[in-house]
Design a protein around this motif. Structure first.
Motif, mmCIF file in Angstrom:
data_model
loop_
_atom_site.group_PDB
_atom_site.id
_atom_site.type_symbol
_atom_site.label_atom_id
_atom_site.label_comp_id
_atom_site.label_asym_id
_atom_site.label_seq_id
_atom_site.Cartn_x
_atom_site.Cartn_y
_atom_site.Cartn_z
ATOM 1 N N SER A 91 0.438 -1.412 -0.116
ATOM 2 C CA SER A 91 0.030 0.272 0.049
ATOM 3 C C SER A 91 0.894 1.230 -0.115
ATOM 4 C CB SER A 91 -0.515 -0.518 1.296
ATOM 5 O OG SER A 91 -0.336 -0.785 2.343
ATOM 6 N N HIS B 20 -8.914 -8.641 6.177
ATOM 7 C CA HIS B 20 -8.778 -8.074 6.779
ATOM 8 C C HIS B 20 -8.671 -7.826 8.294
ATOM 9 C CE1 HIS B 20 -9.201 -2.875 7.411
ATOM 10 N NE2 HIS B 20 -9.697 -3.758 8.399
ATOM 11 N N THR B 82 -6.280 -1.328 3.464
ATOM 12 C CA THR B 82 -6.358 -1.696 4.115
ATOM 13 C C THR B 82 -6.541 -0.532 4.876
ATOM 14 O OG1 THR B 82 -4.973 -2.731 5.506
ATOM 15 C CG2 THR B 82 -5.969 -3.971 4.103
ATOM 16 N N ALA B 83 -5.868 0.620 4.416
ATOM 17 C CA ALA B 83 -5.777 2.479 5.198
ATOM 18 C C ALA B 83 -5.676 2.971 4.130
ATOM 19 C CB ALA B 83 -4.730 1.568 6.086
ATOM 20 N N THR B 84 -5.839 2.550 3.144
ATOM 21 C CA THR B 84 -6.091 3.408 1.685
ATOM 22 C C THR B 84 -6.392 3.191 1.175
ATOM 23 O OG1 THR B 84 -4.187 1.950 1.221
ATOM 24 C CG2 THR B 84 -2.876 4.487 2.315
ATOM 25 N N SER B 107 -10.700 -1.822 -1.586
ATOM 26 C CA SER B 107 -10.260 -0.828 -0.184
ATOM 27 C C SER B 107 -11.189 -1.057 0.334
ATOM 28 C CB SER B 107 -10.073 0.369 -0.184
ATOM 29 O OG SER B 107 -9.683 0.466 0.787
ATOM 30 N N ARG B 109 -11.208 0.143 4.122
ATOM 31 C CA ARG B 109 -10.678 0.646 5.091
ATOM 32 C C ARG B 109 -11.702 1.442 5.728
ATOM 33 N NH1 ARG B 109 -8.618 6.890 1.370
ATOM 34 N NH2 ARG B 109 -10.327 5.988 -0.075
ATOM 35 N N ASP B 110 -12.944 1.402 4.581
ATOM 36 C CA ASP B 110 -14.119 1.741 5.381
ATOM 37 C C ASP B 110 -15.277 0.004 5.465
ATOM 38 O OD1 ASP B 110 -17.270 2.796 5.421
ATOM 39 O OD2 ASP B 110 -16.696 4.734 4.772
#
Lengths: 92, 136
Positions: A91, B20, B82-84, B107, B109-110
């Motif tokens: 990432s 995740h 997972t965060a971007t 993603s 992340r949300d």
């Protein structure tokens, strides 16, 4: 001594489009150098100063050569070397 | 443009959610030359990391041979961030070596929003493409 070397799509521009080529040598290092004599530049895509590039996976028969000596791995007549692009990322 | 079935899209997202906070990765194989993703192959992330993924090299050899035997190719190569956002990172681009593949990024992340995007990555150049989801 004849070693079959299977070439991934991304490197076939070095081998005139061939999926598989024949090399000679008693170690992986020698086979790659032998191929480089006929397919100029191929070695540079597989090896750098520190050894096998992290962007490629090289297999001797069913083994990842990183676990059996890397470039020093001994090869014998009838062995198959397979090159695949490593699939990886991150990432950042 | 990537054309993909709703079912396969849902399986990619489910894999990403299940793994995740680690990144998930895999392949959808399809008949060579068809540009049609058909066979879902979730792969191990050998790194088991929230910021990096790498196919396990021996699993990859097995799966690539199987595709060869079946005259298939990796039509989709997917992984999650997972965060971007769902956009190829510099690392993703430096490793990308299947110019014919659709690189799908998800993603996670949300928890409430599925971000699902597809890209071509050729010679270091990233081009986003439309995703067309079809019923079957």
């Amino acid at each position: 001594m004849s070693i079959e070397v299977r070439i991934p799509t991304i490197l076939r521009n070095y081998t005139g489009g061939q999926k598989s080529v024949e090399g000679a040598g008693s170690t992986l290092d020698e086979v790659i150098s032998d191929l480089d004599g006929r397919y100029d530049g191929l070695r540079g895509r597989l090896v750098d100063e520190s050894g096998l590039r992290r962007f490629v996976n090289v297999y001797l028969n069913d083994e990842d050569v990183r676990f059996i000596g890397g470039l020093d791995a001994p090869v014998s007549d009838g062995d198959t070397v397979t090159v695949l692009p490593a699939v990886a990322g991150g990432s950042r | 443009m990537l054309t993909i079935s709703a079912e396969l899209k849902a399986r990619i997202v489910a894999h990403a959610r299940a793994d995740h906070p680690d990144e998930a990765c895999g392949v959808i194989a399809g008949p060579a030359g068809s540009d049609r993703p058909v066979r879902f192959i979730p792969m191990l992330n050998a790194e088991r990391s929230p910021t990096f993924y790498r196919f396990d090299s021996l699993e990859q050899l097995r799966v690539w041979r199987e595709m060869d035997d079946r005259d298939e190719e990796p039509v989709v190569i997917y992984h999650s961030h997972t965060a971007t956002d769902a956009y190829p990172s510099r690392t993703d681009v430096s490793y990308a070596s299947e110019p014919g593949a659709h690189y799908v990024l998800v993603s996670t992340r949300d928890p409430a929003l599925d971000e699902f995007r597809s890209f071509r990555i050729v010679d270091g150049a990233v081009t986003e493409e439309e995703v067309c989801v079809v019923p079957e």
